[in-house]
Design a protein around this motif. Structure first.
Motif, PDB file in Angstrom:
ATOM      1  N   THR A 236       0.949  -1.087  -0.125  1.00 44.76           N
ATOM      2  CA  THR A 236       0.060  -0.020   0.123  1.00 44.76           C
ATOM      3  C   THR A 236       0.856   0.987   0.171  1.00 44.76           C
ATOM      4  OG1 THR A 236      -1.836  -1.105   1.067  1.00 44.76           O
ATOM      5  CG2 THR A 236      -1.809   1.486   1.353  1.00 44.76           C
ATOM      6  N   GLY A 237       0.588   2.237  -0.938  1.00 41.81           N
ATOM      7  CA  GLY A 237       1.284   3.575  -0.817  1.00 41.81           C
ATOM      8  C   GLY A 237       0.423   4.673  -0.572  1.00 41.81           C
ATOM      9  N   LYS A 238       1.149   5.543   0.436  1.00 37.93           N
ATOM     10  CA  LYS A 238       0.499   6.746   0.766  1.00 37.93           C
ATOM     11  C   LYS A 238       1.476   7.897   0.686  1.00 37.93           C
ATOM     12  CE  LYS A 238      -3.366   4.892   3.765  1.00 37.93           C
ATOM     13  NZ  LYS A 238      -3.876   5.140   4.960  1.00 37.93           N
ATOM     14  N   ILE A 239       0.807   9.207   0.774  1.00 33.48           N
ATOM     15  CA  ILE A 239       1.542  10.387   0.619  1.00 33.48           C
ATOM     16  C   ILE A 239       1.808  10.773   2.178  1.00 33.48           C
ATOM     17  CG2 ILE A 239       1.795  12.923  -0.013  1.00 33.48           C
ATOM     18  CD1 ILE A 239       1.551  11.043  -2.466  1.00 33.48           C
ATOM     19  N   TRP A 240       3.058  11.153   2.539  1.00 29.33           N
ATOM     20  CA  TRP A 240       3.416  11.324   3.850  1.00 29.33           C
ATOM     21  C   TRP A 240       2.616  12.734   4.203  1.00 29.33           C
ATOM     22  CZ3 TRP A 240       7.183   9.651   7.179  1.00 29.33           C
ATOM     23  CH2 TRP A 240       7.558  10.438   8.483  1.00 29.33           C
ATOM     24  N   GLY A 241       2.123  12.594   5.406  1.00 29.29           N
ATOM     25  CA  GLY A 241       1.414  13.781   6.054  1.00 29.29           C
ATOM     26  C   GLY A 241      -0.133  13.981   5.761  1.00 29.29           C
ATOM     27  N   GLN A 245      -3.927   7.764   0.053  1.00 29.69           N
ATOM     28  CA  GLN A 245      -3.725   6.540  -0.542  1.00 29.69           C
ATOM     29  C   GLN A 245      -3.861   6.688  -2.038  1.00 29.69           C
ATOM     30  OE1 GLN A 245      -5.217   2.452   1.099  1.00 29.69           O
ATOM     31  NE2 GLN A 245      -5.622   2.031  -1.097  1.00 29.69           N
ATOM     32  N   PHE A 246      -2.501   6.221  -2.890  1.00 28.82           N
ATOM     33  CA  PHE A 246      -2.412   6.341  -4.205  1.00 28.82           C
ATOM     34  C   PHE A 246      -2.485   5.047  -4.872  1.00 28.82           C
ATOM     35  CE2 PHE A 246       1.948   6.931  -2.562  1.00 28.82           C
ATOM     36  CZ  PHE A 246       2.577   5.942  -3.157  1.00 28.82           C
ATOM     37  N   ASP A 247      -2.215   3.993  -4.055  1.00 29.82           N
ATOM     38  CA  ASP A 247      -2.278   2.684  -4.923  1.00 29.82           C
ATOM     39  C   ASP A 247      -2.249   1.450  -3.659  1.00 29.82           C
ATOM     40  OD1 ASP A 247      -2.084   0.694  -6.517  1.00 29.82           O
ATOM     41  OD2 ASP A 247      -0.073   0.977  -7.115  1.00 29.82           O
ATOM     42  N   SER A 248      -2.896   0.231  -3.984  1.00 26.59           N
ATOM     43  CA  SER A 248      -2.805  -0.788  -3.067  1.00 26.59           C
ATOM     44  C   SER A 248      -2.979  -1.996  -4.033  1.00 26.59           C
ATOM     45  CB  SER A 248      -3.780  -0.749  -2.204  1.00 26.59           C
ATOM     46  OG  SER A 248      -3.996  -1.778  -1.306  1.00 26.59           O
ATOM     47  N   SER A 249      -2.057  -2.811  -3.931  1.00 33.24           N
ATOM     48  CA  SER A 249      -2.192  -4.178  -4.414  1.00 33.24           C
ATOM     49  C   SER A 249      -3.148  -4.943  -3.673  1.00 33.24           C
ATOM     50  CB  SER A 249      -0.826  -4.926  -4.618  1.00 33.24           C
ATOM     51  OG  SER A 249      -0.238  -5.286  -3.286  1.00 33.24           O
ATOM     52  N   TRP A 250      -3.233  -4.869  -2.297  1.00 29.29           N
ATOM     53  CA  TRP A 250      -4.364  -5.507  -1.465  1.00 29.29           C
ATOM     54  C   TRP A 250      -5.672  -5.498  -1.979  1.00 29.29           C
ATOM     55  CZ3 TRP A 250       0.211  -4.244   1.882  1.00 29.29           C
ATOM     56  CH2 TRP A 250       0.699  -5.371   2.360  1.00 29.29           C
ATOM     57  N   GLU A 251      -6.050  -3.990  -2.427  1.00 25.66           N
ATOM     58  CA  GLU A 251      -7.287  -3.821  -2.517  1.00 25.66           C
ATOM     59  C   GLU A 251      -7.452  -4.231  -4.134  1.00 25.66           C
ATOM     60  OE1 GLU A 251      -8.153   0.479  -2.298  1.00 25.66           O
ATOM     61  OE2 GLU A 251      -8.036   0.553  -0.071  1.00 25.66           O
ATOM     62  N   GLN A 296      -0.144  10.929 -11.667  1.00 23.70           N
ATOM     63  CA  GLN A 296      -1.442  10.703 -11.396  1.00 23.70           C
ATOM     64  C   GLN A 296      -2.044  11.197  -9.921  1.00 23.70           C
ATOM     65  OE1 GLN A 296      -1.957   6.649 -12.597  1.00 23.70           O
ATOM     66  NE2 GLN A 296      -1.879   7.011 -14.578  1.00 23.70           N
ATOM     67  N   ALA A 297      -2.028  10.348  -9.287  1.00 27.97           N
ATOM     68  CA  ALA A 297      -2.462  10.610  -7.676  1.00 27.97           C
ATOM     69  C   ALA A 297      -1.228  11.169  -6.925  1.00 27.97           C
ATOM     70  CB  ALA A 297      -3.280   9.581  -7.183  1.00 27.97           C
ATOM     71  N   ILE A 298      -0.337  11.351  -7.291  1.00 26.56           N
ATOM     72  CA  ILE A 298       1.038  11.685  -6.602  1.00 26.56           C
ATOM     73  C   ILE A 298       1.575  12.939  -6.937  1.00 26.56           C
ATOM     74  CG2 ILE A 298       3.236  11.156  -5.893  1.00 26.56           C
ATOM     75  CD1 ILE A 298       2.708   8.070  -6.773  1.00 26.56           C
ATOM     76  N   PRO A 299       1.170  14.012  -6.008  1.00 26.17           N
ATOM     77  CA  PRO A 299       1.709  15.336  -6.383  1.00 26.17           C
ATOM     78  C   PRO A 299       3.520  15.383  -6.571  1.00 26.17           C
ATOM     79  CG  PRO A 299       0.462  15.337  -4.623  1.00 26.17           C
ATOM     80  CD  PRO A 299       0.527  14.097  -4.799  1.00 26.17           C
ATOM     81  N   LEU A 304       6.732   9.549  -0.324  1.00 27.55           N
ATOM     82  CA  LEU A 304       6.030   8.473  -0.351  1.00 27.55           C
ATOM     83  C   LEU A 304       6.141   7.387   0.615  1.00 27.55           C
ATOM     84  CD1 LEU A 304       6.791   7.645  -4.370  1.00 27.55           C
ATOM     85  CD2 LEU A 304       4.981   9.313  -3.393  1.00 27.55           C
ATOM     86  N   VAL A 305       5.217   6.950   1.253  1.00 24.05           N
ATOM     87  CA  VAL A 305       5.408   6.004   2.274  1.00 24.05           C
ATOM     88  C   VAL A 305       4.556   4.434   1.720  1.00 24.05           C
ATOM     89  CG1 VAL A 305       5.159   5.320   4.711  1.00 24.05           C
ATOM     90  CG2 VAL A 305       5.102   7.868   3.956  1.00 24.05           C
ATOM     91  N   PHE A 306       5.437   3.543   1.957  1.00 25.65           N
ATOM     92  CA  PHE A 306       5.083   2.221   1.573  1.00 25.65           C
ATOM     93  C   PHE A 306       4.913   1.270   2.696  1.00 25.65           C
ATOM     94  CE2 PHE A 306       6.171   3.897  -2.575  1.00 25.65           C
ATOM     95  CZ  PHE A 306       5.040   3.642  -3.365  1.00 25.65           C
ATOM     96  N   VAL A 307       3.891   0.359   2.856  1.00 21.18           N
ATOM     97  CA  VAL A 307       4.241  -0.920   3.680  1.00 21.18           C
ATOM     98  C   VAL A 307       4.091  -2.010   2.657  1.00 21.18           C
ATOM     99  CG1 VAL A 307       1.792  -1.004   4.150  1.00 21.18           C
ATOM    100  CG2 VAL A 307       3.407  -2.240   5.403  1.00 21.18           C
ATOM    101  N   VAL A 308       5.110  -2.753   2.679  1.00 22.62           N
ATOM    102  CA  VAL A 308       5.589  -3.915   1.591  1.00 22.62           C
ATOM    103  C   VAL A 308       5.642  -5.353   2.272  1.00 22.62           C
ATOM    104  CG1 VAL A 308       6.754  -4.470  -0.394  1.00 22.62           C
ATOM    105  CG2 VAL A 308       6.363  -2.042   0.363  1.00 22.62           C
ATOM    106  N   ASP A 309       4.968  -6.129   1.695  1.00 23.89           N
ATOM    107  CA  ASP A 309       5.071  -7.558   2.015  1.00 23.89           C
ATOM    108  C   ASP A 309       6.105  -8.342   1.214  1.00 23.89           C
ATOM    109  OD1 ASP A 309       3.624  -7.178   4.178  1.00 23.89           O
ATOM    110  OD2 ASP A 309       2.365  -8.933   3.789  1.00 23.89           O
ATOM    111  N   ILE A 310       7.138  -8.671   1.165  1.00 19.87           N
ATOM    112  CA  ILE A 310       8.095  -9.395   0.219  1.00 19.87           C
ATOM    113  C   ILE A 310       7.587 -10.822  -0.018  1.00 19.87           C
ATOM    114  CG2 ILE A 310      10.396  -9.931  -0.768  1.00 19.87           C
ATOM    115  CD1 ILE A 310      11.385  -7.453   1.086  1.00 19.87           C
TER     116      ILE A 310
END
Length: 314
Positions: A236-241, A245-251, A296-299, A304-310
């Motif tokens: 999942t990726g989000k913008i700091w502060g 959310q701009f992307d999520s493979s889980w969703e 796109q959704a990222i200014p 960028l902040v991501f939580v990632v499962d490898i």
């Protein structure tokens, strides 16, 4: 995204074309006819596990793709859907020099190939006729190129000798291991357990870090990620502060797969060297993300902040 095998950089269309080539010329032994690729007239020497040599048949190169089992192998059989670890050597069959184009025996780096519909039909079938420890010869002519790619200049017919080393284990469903309690100041990751997606919160008054920050939330126990590998991940990726959310493979309900060397530098630097099975949270400064370019959704100039499962590395 699909990683082109480094040793086959010159022929990615043939190896990774959609499976629409004819398999009329496929063969499983020395009975292959010349019109089916002349695989019966090749002489392959050398033991499995060492770089082979090939004596080519006389005459013009084949125009139909085919395969021949040189050694069937005695280990586990290969089936559709497997990711086979192979050593391979490839030649240009031009009827003149028939020059070798590369070999993983030279680079000492076996490659991983997914046995799926992305492969030409002769390879899909040929792989299922060998076991671990086996050797396969494949002739790939331009009949194995997808119709939408036929506008490209014709490639010389390729000859592959492929030694099957083993099979990659399937990718994980989620991170597995021990929670570390680590995080990034101002960022919160909630781990629900099992295969459920973690919750990432980036709404904070903390200033964004100027440098890349990577913290391991769950420490996996798998092999360490190499910079030249293809990864299977959930993220999942989000913008700091902002907590935007701009992307999520889980969703999307489907892990992402990509060559690590083809994504933003923050991912390349942040994930290389980490063990498979890990869950990490990363803060990526603009210089290692998208910089001054909005996406796109990222200014522009976003941290960028991501939580990632490898989940897997191939």
């Amino acid at each position: 995204m699909r990683r082109a095998l480094a040793v086959l950089a010159a022929v990615p269309l043939l190896l990774f074309a959609a499976a629409c080539g004819s398999d009329d010329g496929a063969s499983t032994g020395a009975s292959a006819s010349a019109s089916a690729g002349a695989s019966a007239k090749f002489k392959v020497t050398g033991t499995v596990g060492a770089k082979p040599t090939v004596a080519f048949p006389s005459g013009t190169p084949a125009t139909k793709s085919s395969y021949e089992v040189i050694q069937p192998g005695a280990g586990t059989g290969v089936k559709a859907g497997d990711r086979v670890i192979v050593n391979l050597t490839v030649w240009n069959w031009d009827g003149k020099g028939n020059a070798v184009q590369g070999s993983s025996y030279d680079t000492k780096a076996p490659e991983t190939i997914a046995v799926n519909e992305q492969l030409p039909q002769v390879l899909q079938e040929g792989f299922t006729k060998v076991k671990h420890g086996g050797r396969l010869l494949a002739v790939l002519a331009n009949d194995s190129v997808a119709p939408q790619q036929t506008t490209q200049p014709a490639e010389p017919t390729k000859v592959f000798v492929i030694d099957v080393v083993g099979t990659q284990p399937p990718a994980l469903k989620a991170a597995t291991g021990k929670e570390t309690g680590d995080s990034i100041k101002g960022v919160k990751v909630d781990n629900p357990g099992g295969e459920k997606a973690p919750t990432l919160t980036t709404k904070t008054d903390e200033k964004a870090p100027k440098d890349l920050v990577v913290k391991t939330v769950i420490k996996g126990t798998g092999a360490k990620v190499q910079a030249n590998q293809t990864l299977s991940v959930h993220y999942t990726g989000k913008i700091w502060g902002t907590d935007k959310q701009f992307d999520s493979s889980w969703e999307r309900g489907q892990p992402a797969e990509f060559a690590l060397g083809q994504v933003i530098q923050g991912w390349q630097k942040g994930l290389a060297g980490l063990p498979v099975g890990s869950r990490v949270v990363m803060s990526i400064p603009p210089a290692l993300g998208y910089g001054d370019q909005a996406q796109q959704a990222i200014p522009a100039k976003s941290t960028l902040v991501f939580v990632v499962d490898i989940l897997g590395a191939y």
